[in-house]
Design a protein around this motif. Structure first.
Motif, short mmCIF file in Angstrom:
data_model
loop_
_atom_site.label_atom_id
_atom_site.label_comp_id
_atom_site.label_asym_id
_atom_site.label_seq_id
_atom_site.Cartn_x
_atom_site.Cartn_y
_atom_site.Cartn_z
N ARG A 205 -6.52 3.09 10.06
CA ARG A 205 -7.96 3.30 9.82
C ARG A 205 -8.09 4.07 8.51
O ARG A 205 -8.34 5.28 8.47
CB ARG A 205 -8.58 4.06 10.98
N TRP A 206 -7.94 3.27 7.41
CA TRP A 206 -7.82 3.88 6.09
C TRP A 206 -9.11 4.54 5.64
O TRP A 206 -9.10 5.66 5.09
CB TRP A 206 -7.39 2.83 5.08
N LYS A 207 -10.20 3.88 5.87
CA LYS A 207 -11.47 4.42 5.40
C LYS A 207 -11.79 5.74 6.08
O LYS A 207 -12.26 6.69 5.43
CB LYS A 207 -12.59 3.42 5.66
N GLN A 208 -11.55 5.77 7.46
CA GLN A 208 -11.84 7.01 8.17
C GLN A 208 -10.94 8.15 7.66
O GLN A 208 -11.37 9.28 7.51
CB GLN A 208 -11.61 6.81 9.68
N ASP B 129 -0.30 -0.22 -8.36
CA ASP B 129 -0.12 -1.61 -7.93
C ASP B 129 -1.40 -2.21 -7.39
O ASP B 129 -1.51 -3.45 -7.27
CB ASP B 129 0.95 -1.69 -6.82
N LEU B 130 -2.39 -1.35 -7.03
CA LEU B 130 -3.59 -1.87 -6.39
C LEU B 130 -4.76 -1.99 -7.36
O LEU B 130 -5.69 -2.80 -7.12
CB LEU B 130 -3.99 -0.96 -5.21
N SER C 182 -2.55 1.84 1.95
CA SER C 182 -3.38 0.84 2.61
C SER C 182 -3.14 -0.55 2.03
O SER C 182 -3.28 -1.54 2.74
CB SER C 182 -4.85 1.21 2.48
N GLY C 183 -2.76 -0.66 0.69
CA GLY C 183 -2.57 -1.96 0.06
C GLY C 183 -3.88 -2.69 -0.19
O GLY C 183 -3.88 -3.89 -0.46
N ASP C 184 -4.97 -1.96 -0.14
CA ASP C 184 -6.30 -2.58 -0.28
C ASP C 184 -6.82 -2.30 -1.70
O ASP C 184 -7.05 -1.14 -2.06
CB ASP C 184 -7.24 -2.00 0.77
N HIS C 185 -7.01 -3.40 -2.55
CA HIS C 185 -7.51 -3.24 -3.94
C HIS C 185 -8.87 -2.58 -3.96
O HIS C 185 -9.13 -1.67 -4.77
CB HIS C 185 -7.57 -4.61 -4.63
N ASP C 186 -9.73 -3.05 -3.09
CA ASP C 186 -11.11 -2.55 -3.11
C ASP C 186 -11.14 -1.07 -2.78
O ASP C 186 -11.89 -0.29 -3.40
CB ASP C 186 -11.98 -3.32 -2.12
#
Length: 1458
Positions: free
Chosen positions: A1285-1288, A1340-1341, A1309-1313
């Protein structure tokens, strides 16, 4: 060792002197005993005789006047072998007699002297001469056959035994010789072993030997063993050995390994040596008997020593096997015949306890089916089962002694074992083992059948039933009858192939089944006939056709047909039996004629031509054959040729008179003359008369009496009287014959039937013809001396005119006095009867009239004094005895010198209590008869009148009194002083002891009990001493009782019931020091301590824990509430569950922490773990973690946490939870995490979260995300991050300005956004350094264009420049790598093209050798055009600068886009 507890029991069966054998004839040369059935003694004085003693009736020896040098009784039957030297020669004459048939069976004269002989089998005698050994069979006419020559080592030896092996393939000859010069007193033993198959001998040193058969495991054929014992003197040393070896080992089969053992002779028996050896084939024990009476007992299989004792104080010279009881007989020089038997109740406990040889105890118990090894067998079975050795466990259960393991529990145990893939189920292994060893019991049969039926393998069930492997029961029948019908035809065919007689029995069994035979009788018969089993088919049919039913006519004909064709004699016997009457008679008649059974054919033919043909045309019939004559008579009668019948019956002497008479009576011919001929000629006059009278042919009766044979008139009259013919006809018939009638037979016939009055008219006619007086018998006429007429006259007077009887008695002399006297008695004319008997000197009858009819004993006594006859006095004595005049009767018996009625006199004396008179009578009687009853009653009478001195004198003289019975009778009637004399004389120490108890002579009773050495006697004396408070003597007795396990409790109860607790404890404490102290003593003492001396209990348990019967003591401690001792006992008995329960239920007395930890770690019941947790939580919470650590590997940690959570004591077990958290159990993790949160120990919490992920992560995060400590909130963000739960997580970190945590979370998280949003957040917050750091962390992101765009717009290019440099360096490296790859690819293409050119050049060189030809035109699309070059060219380059590799589809967009 007490005799009652010894493994071998000795009993004196007989003493030879007691049956009249003189001591001088009790020697090796005079006494023989070939088996346990007979002893044979040869006597030479006072006359030559042979005494045969049947061991079933030893007190009734058979003595025969026989002269012989040696006599041997056959081992099995009453056949006697005799040997005698031929006078003047060295030859021996041998004879064999059948005593019962009184016939000589065989005889032979040996050319040389027989020095030793013996029955080696019931049919074979072994003869040993000075040079050779012969065998002589009692069957046939064969002479002795030489078997082998004696070896040199037996020269000058005295032969003492000769034996053959059970298969008669091995022979052994044993002799003894004087000892060596160094040890002359030690007799030397020599043995010659001979192989019949190999015809070879081997010489060995041995004093005794015996053969045996033994089955070695894995070998279905029994092995032949020989055991032999030797005692030799070599190099100054005496060596005594027992050897057991196998003879003729079977190739390829497991063999018996050679065994040997030492024979330990006591120092006092240094010169003793073995004289005999017997092998018990019932128990497989070896008995070695020495000359001086020592007995050694060894196990045959292992040669292990079991027992040694002296069984006789006198030298033993003869032994014989007692096969039925597994022991042996021995005869010593005193003449004692001793029987040694295995004490089946004690031998196994003796081996397991005294010898401590558990394996031998189990094996012997299995072999001999003996008790005592039950615990050992069960323990061994459980060990094998625990080791998963199911095959061995099955074999042990199958062979268990007395079937102790053949129980439903054992079957259930095998059923409970899980079946491994590819392996035979243990249950089937068990049943298979049982089937190979015999028949299953009812429960096993039911369980096996249930398996078979469930698997639909009914053929197995049928085979087992046919082989009688299953025990039938109602439950088994219910199981198999449901949906199952046996294939009886298959079963019958199966049995028929191997056992024809068994097939007959099975067929007969089917014929008796309820509901009828399942297979037709004819079909069964055909099965037998198909295999040419004529006799079996006949046996079956004869049995099932016994009812002789009409519906069996076809089968009756069939059984006669098959036998008339194959076995005519059998058919003849069947027909002669007359058991069938519904068969086809014409068909059978024809077959009888063909088979030559002409008599039977005549019986069955009914047509006259057939009868004539058989009679006329058959030469095999004897002219004098009664059947032929009868058949002729029968045929003539049936064809109405009465004259021919009359002629043949009159003239022929060859027909069967009885049969012919019956036929003629049945035929009821109108002319009775043929029947008259037969009956008159062959004495059937009464039958003739009866026939003629009942058929109303009275004229033939008259004609026969008057014309044919008047002499038979009395017989005719007698039969007519029997047939109740009218008297007028009989009288007329008598008168019609008159003087031709024989008077005496007529009177006899009438007198037999009490019809003498019928002759009155006949006598009147005689008077009218020759006398005027009606009573002519009284006158001096021709009839006055007629015996029968005088009888008739007196008898008529007795019935018609009694007043004239006495006159007739006085006047007549020629009448039947005894008979007439009896008639007079019946007519109550007693004085007349007395006068008749006196007249004829029938004094006994006369006195009987006085006694029985007149009933005057006084007149009878007077008459007896007058005649002075012994028989008269006897009658008087019996009458006096009947009237209760016992003393007078005894005096009369003495006058009569009558000893025949001693039993009645004894009974009457007992009722009248006149024992003084009885003594006088019995002294007279014993002079005439030697009856045990007489001598016994005399002793009893002496005792009743208290003449004890006479008793002592009497029993010292020769007598035949049954002293044992007399003593028992005296004891039962409280005549203890007399009983004491008897018991002391016959050495019945047991009864003497109890008698002395009754006399209050306790010391003497103890001494007698010591001699009796019987448990029963010891108990009786002991209990009496206790009652009399003679505790010292009671203890002496008790010590001899308590060594018997079975009697221990009885003694203990007796003491306790009388309140003698201290004395009982003293007795048991003394028993601990006994050599034969057993577990029961130690246990009983422990029970007594538990009840009466608690302070000694624990010490006793700890000292003797290994010798206690712990279950019994456990019960005692439980009853007496000794919890600490009970816990200790449970621990010793490995009952840890009970030990733990006891401690927890009775903790004030029983709990000790270290002990409880050891106990609870070994319990089997899991629930006790948690009970222990509750227990410690309530009573010892401070050390609960110590307990939990011990149980950590066994506990369900979740359950423990739940227990503590409900109790609100989670913190109490924190050390335990930390220790077990490595198991990653959710409940443990959550409980620890809760504790860490409460303790605000964020480091431990983070460590727990990192290492153990099995818990509710989100729940924990939500719980602590609002915690007042920032580190706790960081932990919450960390948990969110771990949960994805990356955002939290980032949001929570932003709140606490934990930017590093934010960047690390975004990077992971590996999430670009998410990464770019965080970058924007830093820009918005003006966090330039964080902006630069985020570019590095999330490199990398974050897309390069986005990063440069935000940096340029927000004037942060300086902060983005490191990122840009990194990006350019990365992409330059990638371009360099692509160029390198491109160049290498081009090189490879050029190298390939060059290789193809070289190949083409090579091909062109070969093409010059080919014929000239034009090249083929190029194909469309193939090489030949410009730029093709014979192959495919490289693909055109994609967009980009010349010489540069194409750009990838991704990258930085052109700047012009902005």
């Amino acid at each position: 060792m007490a005799a009652a507890n010894a493994p071998i029991t000795m009993k004196e069966v007989l003493t030879l002197p007691s049956i009249g054998i003189n001591q001088q004839f009790i020697t090796f040369t005079n006494v023989t005993m070939e088996s346990d059935k007979y002893i044979c003694v040869r006597e030479t004085a006072p006359q030559n005789s042979v005494v045969i003693i049947d061991m079933n009736m030893p007190m009734q020896p058979l003595r025969r006047p026989i002269t012989a040098d040696s006599a041997l009784m056959n081992p099995n039957s009453r056949i006697l072998a005799l040997k005698a030297q031929v006078p003047g020669t060295t030859q021996d004459h041998l004879q064999i007699f059948n005593i019962e048939a009184k016939a000589k069976l065989k005889s032979h004269q040996m050319p040389e002297q027989v020095s030793f002989w013996k029955w080696i089998t019931p049919k074979m005698l072994g003869l040993v001469t000075q040079t050779s050994v012969y065998h002589w069979s009692i069957e046939g006419d064969s002479e002795p056959v030489k078997m082998f020559d004696r070896t040199a080592n037996l020269a000058n030896n005295q032969i003492i035994n000769y034996k053959c092996s059970p298969n008669e393939k091995w022979l052994v000859l044993i002799g003894i010789a004087p000892g060596s010069p160094e040890k002359p007193q030690l007799v030397k033993g020599n043995m010659q072993l001979f192989s019949v198959d190999q015809q070879r001998s081997q010489a060995l040193e041995a004093h005794a030997a015996s053969f045996a058969q033994f089955k070695v495991p894995g070998n279905e054929n029994p092995s032949i063993l020989i055991s032999f014992a030797s005692k030799s003197f070599n190099a100054g040393q005496i060596t005594s050995k027992l050897h057991v070896i196998e003879l003729g080992a079977q190739p390829g089969k497991p063999s018996f390994s050679k065994k040997q053992a030492d024979l330990f002779f006591p120092p006092d028996f240094a010169d003793d040596f073995p004289v005999a050896m017997q092998v018990s084939h019932k128990f497989y024990l070896v008995y070695v008997i020495t000359k001086l009476g020592l007995l050694f007992v060894y196990d045959l299989e292992t040669a292990s020593a079991i027992y040694r004792n002296r069984i006789s104080p006198d030298p033993i010279f003869l032994t014989s096997e007692a096969s039925s009881v597994g022991g042996f007989y021995a005869i010593n020089r005193r003449g004692q015949v001793l029987l040694a038997t295995v004490n089946e109740a004690t031998i196994i406990p003796f081996i397991s306890g005294q010898l401590n040889n558990l394996e031998l105890a189990v094996n012997l118990a299995k072999r001999g089916n003996l008790p005592g090894a039950e615990n050992l067998v069960v323990q061994r079975f459980q060990e094998l089962f625990a080791q998963t050795k199911y095959k061995e466990a099955a074999e042990l259960a199958a062979e268990s002694p007395q079937g102790i393991l053949r129980t439903p529990d054992t079957v259930a145990k095998f059923q409970s074992v899980p079946v491994q893939a590819g392996q035979t189920p243990p249950l089937l292994q068990y049943f298979g083992t049982l089937l190979t060893r015999g028949k299953l019991n009812s429960y096993e049969s039911l369980e096996l059948s249930r398996l078979v039926v469930n698997q639909n393998k009914k053929n197995l069930l049928e085979n087992w039933l046919a082989e009688d492997k299953l025990e039938c029961s109602e439950e088994l029948g219910d199981l198999v009858k449901v949906g199952y019908t046996p294939d009886y035809m298959f079963l019958l065919q199966t049995i028929l192939r191997t056992d024809p007689q068994g097939a007959v029995n099975f067929a007969l069994m089917m014929s008796q089944m309820e509901g009828g035979c399942p297979v037709d009788y004819n079909t069964i018969t055909d099965l037998f006939l198909q295999r040419n089993l004529i006799r079996e088919a006949t046996a079956f049919l004869l049995d099932v056709l016994k009812p002789n039913l009409p519906e069996h006519a076809f089968l009756q004909t069939k059984v006669l047909e098959i036998n008339l064709v194959t076995f005519p004699n059998v058919a003849d016997a069947i027909l002669a039996n007359g058991m069938f009457s519904h068969y086809d008679r014409p068909r059978v008649a024809q077959l009888c004629e063909k088979a030559g059974l002409y008599i039977q054919s005549l019986k069955h033919y009914s047509e006259l031509p057939d009868i004539k043909r058989v009679i006329v045309n058959t030469h095999a019939i004897e002219p004098q054959d009664p059947e032929i004559h009868f058949k002729y008579i029968e045929a003539a009668a049936k064809t109405g040729q009465i004259k021919e019948v009359e002629r043949v019956t009159r003239e022929s002497n060859f027909y069967d008179a009885e049969k012919t008479k019956n036929f003629l009576m049945d035929a009821k011919l109108p002319d009775a003359r043929p029947l008259i001929n037969v009956c008159d000629r062959f004495g059937f006059v009464p039958d003739l008369t009866h026939y003629l009278y009942t058929n109303n042919m009275l004229r033939y009766i008259e004609g026969y009496v008057q014309k044919v044979n008047p002499g038979n008139a009395p017989l005719v009259v007698g039969q007519l009287l029997d047939d109740e013919c009218p008297e007028d006809f009989i009288k007329g018939l008598i008168l019609s014959v008159r003087s031709l009638l024989p008077v005496e037979p007529l009177v006899d016939e009438c007198e037999k039937r009490n019809r003498l009055r019928l002759l009155t008219q006949f006598l009147e006619h005689l008077v009218s013809e020759g006398s005027q007086d009606v009573h002519i018998v009284l006158q001096n006429s021709a009839f006055s001396g007629n015996f029968n007429l005088q009888n008739l006259l007196i008898l008529t007077a007795i019935k018609a005119d009694p007043s004239r009887v006495m006159d007739y008695i006085n006047r007549l002399d020629n009448f039947d006095g005894p008979a007439v006297g009896d008639v007079a008695v019946d007519a109550q004319l007693y004085e007349e009867a007395f006068a008749i008997f006196k007249k004829f000197n029938l004094n006994v009858q006369a006195v009987n009239v006085l006694l029985d009819n007149v009933r005057s004993i006084e007149r009878a006594v007077e008459f007896a004094f007058r005649v002075e006859e012994d028989s008269v006095w006897s009658q008087v004595a019996k009458a006096q005895l009947r009237d209760g005049l016992v003393s007078d009767a005894i005096e009369s018996f003495i006058r009569a010198d009558d000893a025949t009625h001693f039993l009645e006199v004894i009974r009457a004396t007992e009722d009248a209590n006149v024992y003084d008179d009885l003594v006088k009578y019995l002294l007279m009687v014993r002079q005439k008869v030697k009856e045990p009853k007489v001598d016994s009653e005399l002793i009893y009478a002496y005792a009743k009148i208290e003449r004890l001195g006479e008793i002592e004198e009497f029993i010292l003289m020769p007598n035949v009194a049954n002293l044992q019975q007399v003593g028992d009778r005296l004891y039962d009637e409280a005549l203890y002083e007399a009983a004491k004399i008897i018991y002391a004389f016959i050495s019945n120490w047991g009864k003497l002891a109890v008698t002395l108890v009754k006399l209050q002579q306790f010391q003497g009773a103890v001494d007698a009990a010591r001699k009796a050495n019987s448990a029963k006697t010891w108990k009786e004396v002991c209990f009496a001493c206790v009652d009399a408070e003679e505790f010292r003597l009671a203890q002496i007795c008790g010590l001899n009782i308590i060594i018997q396990v079975d009697d221990l409790e009885e003694v203990s109860e007796y003491y306790q019931n009388r309140g003698c607790f201290n004395e009982l404890i003293s007795l048991m404490e003394s028993g601990l020091g006994l050599e034969r102290a057993h577990m029961g003593i130690f246990t009983e003492l422990g029970v007594l301590y538990a009840r009466y001396r608690y302070e000694k209990l624990m010490e006793h348990i700890k000292l003797f824990s290994t010798r206690l019967n712990i279950p019994k003591l456990i019960r005692a401690c439980d009853e007496q509430q000794h919890w600490q001792e009970l816990t200790y006992l449970y621990i010793q008995y490995d009952e840890f569950d009970n030990a733990a329960t006891t401690v927890m239920n009775h903790s004030p007395e029983a709990w000790e922490h270290m002990q409880f930890k050891d106990i609870v770690a070994k319990v089997a019941n899991v629930e006790l773990y948690y009970k222990a947790v509750h227990f410690y939580l309530q009573e010892h919470p401070d050390i609960i973690n110590d307990l939990l650590n011990v149980l950590a590997l066994r506990l369900d940690h979740t359950r423990v946490v739940d227990i503590m959570r409900k109790a609100g004591q989670l913190r109490l077990i924190k050390p335990y939870m930390v220790a077990v958290q490595s198991n990653n159990v959710s409940a443990v993790n959550e409980a620890l995490n809760e504790i860490y949160v409460e303790e605000e120990d964020y480091d431990r919490l983070r460590e727990s979260i990192d290492l153990h992920d099995s818990f509710d992560q989100i729940g924990l995060a939500q719980k602590i995300e609002k915690h007042e400590l920032v580190e706790m909130r960081r932990v919450a963000a960390y948990i969110y991050k771990k949960a994805g739960r990356w955002k939290q997580s980032i949001a929570l970190s932003k709140k606490d300005n934990m930017y590093k945590d934010c960047m690390e979370t975004a990077s992971q998280s590996g999430d670009h956004d998410l990464a770019e949003q965080l970058l924007v957040y830093f820009i918005e917050q003006g966090k330039k350094e964080c902006f630069a750091t985020c570019l590095f962390v999330c490199y990398d992101l974050i897309r390069p264009d986005v990063a440069l765009e935000h940096a340029w717009i927000n004037n942060m290019l300086d902060f983005a420049f490191p990122y840009l440099l990194q990006f350019i360096r990365e992409y330059s490296g990638k371009v360099d790598e692509l160029i390198k790859d491109k160049l290498e690819a081009q090189k490879e293409v050029k190298a390939k093209e060059q290789e193809e050119k070289d190949v083409m050049s090579q091909q062109n060189m070969y093409a010059q050798l080919l014929p000239l030809a034009l090249p083929a035109p190029p194909m469309p699309g193939m090489g030949g055009g410009p730029g093709m070059g014979g192959g495919y060219g490289p693909p055109p380059q994609m967009g980009g600068m010349p010489g540069m590799p194409p750009m990838p589809p991704y990258g930085m967009p052109p700047m012009g886009g902005y």
